[in-house]
Design a protein around this motif. Sequence first.
Motif, PDB file in Angstrom:
ATOM      1  N   VAL A  79     -27.710 -18.160  -7.923  1.00 37.21           N
ATOM      2  CA  VAL A  79     -28.998 -18.105  -8.976  1.00 37.21           C
ATOM      3  C   VAL A  79     -28.300 -18.769 -10.355  1.00 37.21           C
ATOM      4  N   VAL A  80     -29.281 -19.580 -11.061  1.00 39.93           N
ATOM      5  CA  VAL A  80     -29.247 -20.261 -12.278  1.00 39.93           C
ATOM      6  C   VAL A  80     -29.890 -19.537 -13.370  1.00 39.93           C
ATOM      7  N   SER A  81     -29.454 -19.162 -14.333  1.00 49.62           N
ATOM      8  CA  SER A  81     -30.221 -18.566 -15.318  1.00 49.62           C
ATOM      9  C   SER A  81     -31.431 -19.371 -15.850  1.00 49.62           C
ATOM     10  N   LYS A  82     -32.451 -18.743 -16.496  1.00 48.96           N
ATOM     11  CA  LYS A  82     -33.641 -19.495 -16.554  1.00 48.96           C
ATOM     12  C   LYS A  82     -33.350 -20.743 -17.797  1.00 48.96           C
ATOM     13  N   LYS A  83     -32.498 -20.022 -18.661  1.00 48.24           N
ATOM     14  CA  LYS A  83     -31.892 -20.537 -19.872  1.00 48.24           C
ATOM     15  C   LYS A  83     -31.033 -22.088 -19.709  1.00 48.24           C
ATOM     16  N   ILE A  84     -30.478 -21.928 -18.680  1.00 43.46           N
ATOM     17  CA  ILE A  84     -29.696 -23.010 -18.140  1.00 43.46           C
ATOM     18  C   ILE A  84     -30.684 -24.013 -17.348  1.00 43.46           C
ATOM     19  N   ALA A  85     -31.445 -23.611 -16.530  1.00 40.74           N
ATOM     20  CA  ALA A  85     -32.304 -24.410 -16.088  1.00 40.74           C
ATOM     21  C   ALA A  85     -33.495 -25.196 -16.832  1.00 40.74           C
ATOM     22  N   THR A  86     -33.675 -24.707 -17.937  1.00 39.52           N
ATOM     23  CA  THR A  86     -34.504 -25.325 -18.901  1.00 39.52           C
ATOM     24  C   THR A  86     -33.840 -26.476 -19.599  1.00 39.52           C
ATOM     25  N   LYS A  87     -32.519 -25.967 -19.991  1.00 38.95           N
ATOM     26  CA  LYS A  87     -31.492 -26.997 -20.685  1.00 38.95           C
ATOM     27  C   LYS A  87     -31.406 -28.298 -19.704  1.00 38.95           C
ATOM     28  N   LEU A  88     -31.190 -28.237 -18.420  1.00 36.33           N
ATOM     29  CA  LEU A  88     -31.056 -29.277 -17.554  1.00 36.33           C
ATOM     30  C   LEU A  88     -32.474 -29.732 -16.812  1.00 36.33           C
ATOM     31  N   ASN A  89     -33.482 -29.305 -17.506  1.00 33.14           N
ATOM     32  CA  ASN A  89     -34.900 -29.706 -16.748  1.00 33.14           C
ATOM     33  C   ASN A  89     -35.065 -29.759 -15.489  1.00 33.14           C
TER      34      ASN A  89
END
Length: 414
Positions: A79-89
């Motif tokens: 799982v990747v946190s939503k925060k990191i997923a947003t940063k990495l687009n």
Amino acid sequence: MNRFFLSTTMLIGVILAVSGCTTFKAISVMNGGRPISGNVQSSEIPFKIKGEHMIIVPVKINNSDKQYNFMLDTGAITVVSKKIATKLNLPFGVEIVARDSTGGTKQMQLINLDSLQLGEMIVAECATGILDFSEVGGKLKNRNLEMDIDGLLGSNFLRYFKVIIDYKNKKLHLSNEMKPTVTKDGGYKIKFTTNMQMGYAPRIECTIDNNTKAYGIIDTGAPFLATLPLSLVEKTDAYKFRQVVKAKGNVWGAAFKASENNSLLRVKNLKMGALVINEIPVISLPHKHILIGKKFLSKFLVTLDYPSQMMTLTPYDKLDFASNIYSFGTIVNKDKEGKTVIVGFWEGSSADKIGVEIGDELVMINDKNINELSPIEVENIYYNDNINEIEVVYRNKSGLHKVKATKEMLLPPL
């Protein structure tokens, strides 16, 4: 006496239900992944222990220069946190339903990353969920504020490797070699199975109290020694002899939901393969499997040979598990206003005897202002074996109360 830490545990289940054509897409994503480690045969990765149990390892996402802090969680999917997923687009994926150890569910995006790297080992097209970690924990979610991790590295990544977890030296070893693990004197070999719906978490056959069979999940993401499914409590010797301690309120929380109607009991024995552990305390959960966590696993050099589906447990020292829990018996949390309140306690415990109730606010412990302590730090005081007595100031509808509480064993003596 080792302390028995009751806390929130992370994601356990995987796909419960998806609708229409998304079923095929979700299965396709989950089946994705291929190791591309080239000529690299093995990799050793130092890790850190954060909090009570979290194994933190550095991970690279999509060949990133930056390393992200992931918790190694054999009982979860990656799982990747939503925060990191947003940063990495990261792209949107297929929507699935995930399940935690209490049966709580939550919708989650599931995608295939281009690559995920731990040490020198790389898995391309690794299935990964995207989850808002700020929502983790249900009613007990504030207890996870100290977690501060970027994701979970689950068994769907690990399944391509032989994985050695060295708790004593804080090192993780991954390899592609197919050689069978040599069992040293005192070691135990235990066969396990995996399946997609459980995120490829290692599942072993267990026996409770000599005659009750159940499956157990090897779960590095959980702090406890072991849990017991609620459905098995009435089959134990402890239940027959009325030696089960019930909880009031919430004493356990998982990724999406706080658990209710928990019990604490001592099982006569827990058997897995040739390994038998006698007289250990367990907490009941509304989960169909036994969960085997860090308090158990850290006694061993743990080898999970995923390709061969064989676990090897090599004890560091003579095995010695606590048969009781020395505690004040209270679980606390921060409420919406930031107050530290009692959310649960065990019947018959010291906390129960002094008359605290669910919702009472803690003000001071041993002359320390409660606002200076996190819920985890409060429980570190509660479960510290060197602290036998505390002085507590708490507030309820009738005003402030100052009492002394003496730590006691939560379970009846053997």
